[in-house]
Every structure is written in structure tokens, then in C-alpha cells.
Design an enzyme around this catalytic site. Structure first.
Site, PDB file in Angstrom:
ATOM      1  N   HIS A   1      44.814  35.220  35.913  1.00 17.57           N
ATOM      2  CA  HIS A   1      45.624  34.525  36.915  1.00 17.57           C
ATOM      3  C   HIS A   1      45.620  33.010  36.638  1.00 17.57           C
ATOM      4  O   HIS A   1      44.649  32.476  36.105  1.00 17.57           O
ATOM      5  CB  HIS A   1      45.017  34.805  38.299  1.00 17.57           C
TER       6      HIS A   1
ATOM      7  N   SER B   1      45.278  51.788  39.448  1.00 16.97           N
ATOM      8  CA  SER B   1      46.034  50.610  39.874  1.00 16.97           C
ATOM      9  C   SER B   1      47.238  50.999  40.728  1.00 16.97           C
ATOM     10  O   SER B   1      47.892  52.012  40.482  1.00 16.97           O
ATOM     11  CB  SER B   1      46.521  49.833  38.647  1.00 16.97           C
TER      12      SER B   1
HETATM   13  C1  LIG Z   1      44.169  38.478  39.553  1.00 10.81           C
HETATM   14  C2  LIG Z   1      44.357  37.434  40.610  1.00 10.81           C
HETATM   15  N1  LIG Z   1      43.421  36.505  40.769  1.00 10.81           N
HETATM   16  C3  LIG Z   1      43.517  35.534  41.701  1.00 10.81           C
HETATM   17  C4  LIG Z   1      44.601  35.491  42.536  1.00 10.81           C
HETATM   18  C5  LIG Z   1      44.695  34.385  43.525  1.00 10.81           C
HETATM   19  O1  LIG Z   1      44.291  34.843  44.754  1.00 10.81           O
HETATM   20  P1  LIG Z   1      44.614  34.029  46.092  1.00 10.81           P
HETATM   21  O2  LIG Z   1      46.097  34.071  46.239  1.00 10.81           O
HETATM   22  O3  LIG Z   1      43.867  34.840  47.118  1.00 10.81           O
HETATM   23  O4  LIG Z   1      44.086  32.667  45.915  1.00 10.81           O
HETATM   24  C6  LIG Z   1      45.620  36.445  42.426  1.00 10.81           C
HETATM   25  C7  LIG Z   1      46.787  36.405  43.312  1.00 10.81           C
HETATM   26  O5  LIG Z   1      47.703  37.139  43.233  1.00 10.81           O
HETATM   27  C8  LIG Z   1      45.487  37.445  41.428  1.00 10.81           C
HETATM   28  O6  LIG Z   1      46.437  38.379  41.251  1.00 10.81           O
END
Ligand SMILES: Cc1ncc(COP(=O)(O)O)c(C=O)c1O
Length: 378
Positions: free
Chosen positions: A127, A328
Site C-alpha cells: 500500500h 480473499s
Molecule cells: C493493504 C493496505 N494497507 C493499508 C491501507 C491503509 O489503511 P487505512 O485506510 O486504514 O489507513 C489499506 C487501505 O486500503 C490497504 O489496502
């Protein structure tokens, strides 16, 4: 009385603006099928708490001079997630965050404080919060290739680690990648590090979405503390659902101790990223946990994966080459036409798109989307 104050302060046009936003919310939620948001929640029993300024500043497992807090609820929430993630009992620690991003930043912060010389290895499919955290923390890092399904390319990790065998390693693994819901197998990652005789390493798992799925499936990929994680971040507003972003970060107490500072004027231990912290989100998570329990969450996971199968079959039957990763609820298919993207909130990246089946996703929503994909081909 409250209404009078409201009317005195807010102009007619402002009131109309609020009404318009509220009336469009339901429609927008029905069209949002590409993002991991569960819209099926009800915290109305907690509304009276909105009249107070609950603030959980400080460490949830210590006291605070600011007594209008929900720290005892927060501790119960952390205990629940510690159970779900197989955290060793003597190392249990964590706190309620503002979401997955804060949990990732915190995990990397602890990793850097533990191994300041280390290189961070992370996949190109992580992400975007990870890249940002690495820049903020000024950490040396190597981006790894991904496999077709979105999982990290273990061969690339092997090669990269081999070249830097003299340095400690921090690996950022994802349990449920944003675009394809892939899970990086942390048992394989540990083996690679050990094969290369790297004894000092730290693994942070970004389990924003799948952190609430993998504890409830029969055959989860290795992702939790018993598999070798040192810290895990999970979002609260995604699978559980909440009107405000929230999440939890779980980290070993011994690592937390490295960053702890005592702050005299609030009588608290400063171990969290922010000072003032939302006191309402621990309350919401506590409420959802106690209302649904593990049995309720397991049922919801089964439902989501069932709808995922239903969507996959429906798309494949129409000749759309959709697929999904094991365990998933993310269904991947080729990027649809602009007409479909205008009608639906679907996440798109390069030439692929996905939908995510959440507890609030209805079979009829899937049917309507499939019909639109047929009516407006790419
Ligand atoms: C794999 C992953 N990590 C982190 C995040 C970020 O999370 P947040 O929106 O709760 O900050 C997301 C959001 O979609 C995600 O898909």
C-alpha cells in the site's frame, strides 16, 4: 435547547448542504463496491458518548491524569486482537490507531528503533502508506518485484538479501494486498532470512483488511505472531465497519519499551504516535467485538467469501476473466469501460480493476454490476 443553538448558528444554506450530503450517502454507499468498507454497522447506542470529549492520550496499558478516557475499553480491544493474531501472552501490547496507515508507520518506527542499521524490503504491491512511512522515517529500503497474483516475489527477496547479508533486515509483508488481496507468506520470508544467516530481522505485517479474515478461515496463509510477525496493523473501519477511520496496531511489549518516554504533565507513558487520541473509536470497536464476538465475525467472513464466489462465477459465466486469491474477498477483473466506472465506485489500477465483497455487499449489487459490465463492454 440544542436545536435552538443549531438553528442560530447554521444558515439555511448550510443546513441544506448537510441535508444534501446525508441524502446522497445511502446512494453512494450502494454504488461503492470496489473499496473495503463495511457499511452495515449500527453504533446508535453509543450516541450519548458524543457529548463528551473522550481522549485516550498516553499508553492504553498505563494510567493517565486525563480521566475522561476509554482506556479500559481499549485494553479489551487489544486483548481481543492479540487473541486473533496468536500474540504471545507475555508480549501483548498495542493501541487503537486512526487506521491502517498509522499502524504501518508505527510498526516501521518500532522496527527502526530496534534495528537502526537495517534495510527495509517491501514489495511493489504494498500500500502507498508504506512508501510514505519509509520517507518519513528516512529508512534505507529496497522495493521487490511481485508475482502475478500480487504476492511478493520470494526469488527477488532471496537475491536482494544475499547481496546485503552484512546488514539486519526489516521485511514489510502484506496480508491482503490492496489490489489483489494477496498474502505474503511470512514463513517463507523467515526461511529466506535464516538461509542467508541473517539473525537480526524484524517483520511487520500490514493486515489492513485480511487481518479480520485470516483468523476465521480454515487454512490461513502464515501471517500472524506464531508464524513470526513482530508487529501487525489492522484497520477497524474496513471489515468491522465504523463511521470514522480506526484500526489497531499490535506490537511486542519489549519493542515498545524502546520508544517509551514518561510525560509528567499528563501523568502518562508516551508510547503512541499521536498525543491526543480518539476515545470514541476504542468504544466502537469494543461495542462491535462484544456484539458480534468471534462467532459473529466468523459468520461474516463466511458470508463475504460466499459472495466473492458468487461474483466470480457470475463474471466467469459471462466470459469476463475474473479471479481471486485464496482466502480473499477481492475479485480481480480487466478494467471496465468508462460508463461502468461512472456508475460504480470501482478501484482501478493500470489494466485491472477489483470489487471487494464486504459484510454489507448484497448479491443483487453483484448482479446489477455484472449486467452493467455486459451492457457497457470495455
Ligand atoms: C493493504 C493496505 N494497507 C493499508 C491501507 C491503509 O489503511 P487505512 O485506510 O486504514 O489507513 C489499506 C487501505 O486500503 C490497504 O489496502
Amino acid at each position: 435547547m440544542e436545536n435552538e443553538v443549531y438553528q442560530r448558528i447554521l444558515s439555511e444554506s448550510n443546513k441544506k448542504k448537510l441535508e444534501k450530503t446525508l441524502s446522497s450517502a445511502e446512494d453512494l454507499a450502494a454504488k461503492s463496491i470496489g473499496y473495503p468498507c463495511n457499511f452495515a454497522f449500527d453504533y446508535s447506542e453509543l450516541l450519548p458518548f458524543f457529548s463528551y470529549s473522550f481522549n485516550n492520550l498516553g499508553d492504553p496499558f498505563n494510567s493517565s491524569n486525563y480521566r475522561l478516557n476509554t482506556l479500559d475499553y481499549e485494553r479489551e480491544v487489544i486483548d481481543f486482537f492479540a487473541d486473533l493474531t496468536d500474540m504471545p501472552v507475555d508480549e501483548r501490547w498495542g493501541y487503537v490507531t486512526n487506521g491502517g496507515t498509522e499502524g504501518n508507520l508505527y510498526g516501521l518506527f518500532l522496527a527502526r528503533e530496534t534495528l537502526p542499521e537495517a534495510i527495509v524490503y517491501y514489495s511493489e504491491d504494498t500500500h502507498y502508506s508504506i512508501g510514505k512511512a519509509l520517507r518519513l522515517l528516512n529508512m534505507r529500503c529496497i522495493m521487490l518485484r511481485h508475482q502475478k497474483n500480487g504476492e511478493v516475489d520470494y526469488e527477488d527477496l532471496k537475491e536482494s538479501v544475499k547481496i546485503h547479508r552484512d546488514l539486519p533486515a526489516i521485511v514489510l509483508a502484506t496480508a491482503g494486498t490492496t489490489m489483489t488481496g494477496a498474502v505474503d507468506n511470512i514463513k517463507i520470508i523467515r526461511e529466506i532470512l535464516k538461509e542467508n544467516l541473517i539473525s537480526d530481522f524484524y517483520i511487520h505485517v500490514d493486515a489492513a483488511l485480511s487481518g479480520m479474515i485470516l483468523p476465521f478461515v480454515e487454512d490461513p496463509q502464515p501471517w500472524n505472531f506464531s508464524d513470526g510477525a513482530d508487529s501487525i496493523s489492522i484497520s477497524g473501519h474496513k471489515f468491522i465497519g465504523a463511521p470514522v477511520p480506526c484500526g489497531v496496531v499490535l506490537a511486542k511489549k519489549s519493542n515498545r519499551d524502546r520508544v517509551a518516554r514518561s510525560i509528567e504533565y499528563v501523568g502518562a507513558l508516551d508510547t503512541t504516535l499521536t498525543g491526543s487520541r480518539n476515545g470514541l473509536s476504542p468504544l466502537m470497536l469494543w461495542y462491535a467485538i462484544n456484539r458480534d464476538g468471534k462467532v459473529g465475525f466468523a459468520r461474516k467472513v463466511k458470508y463475504c467469501l460466499g459472495v466473492a464466489d458468487y461474483a466470480l462465477n457470475a463474471l466467469n459465466k459471462c466470459g469476463i476473466p475474473a479471479w481471486r486469491n485464496k482466502n480473499s474477498n477481492t475479485i480481480v477483473f480487466p478494467k471496465p469501460s468508462c460508463d461502468v466506472l461512472e456508475k460504480w465506485d470501482i478501484a482501478v489500477y493500470r489494466d485491472i480493476a477489483h470489487i471487494i465483497t464486504m459484510p454489507s455487499t448484497k448479491h443483487k449489487q453483484v448482479d446489477a454490476l455484472v449486467n452493467d459490465l455486459l451492457d457497457y463492454p470495455a
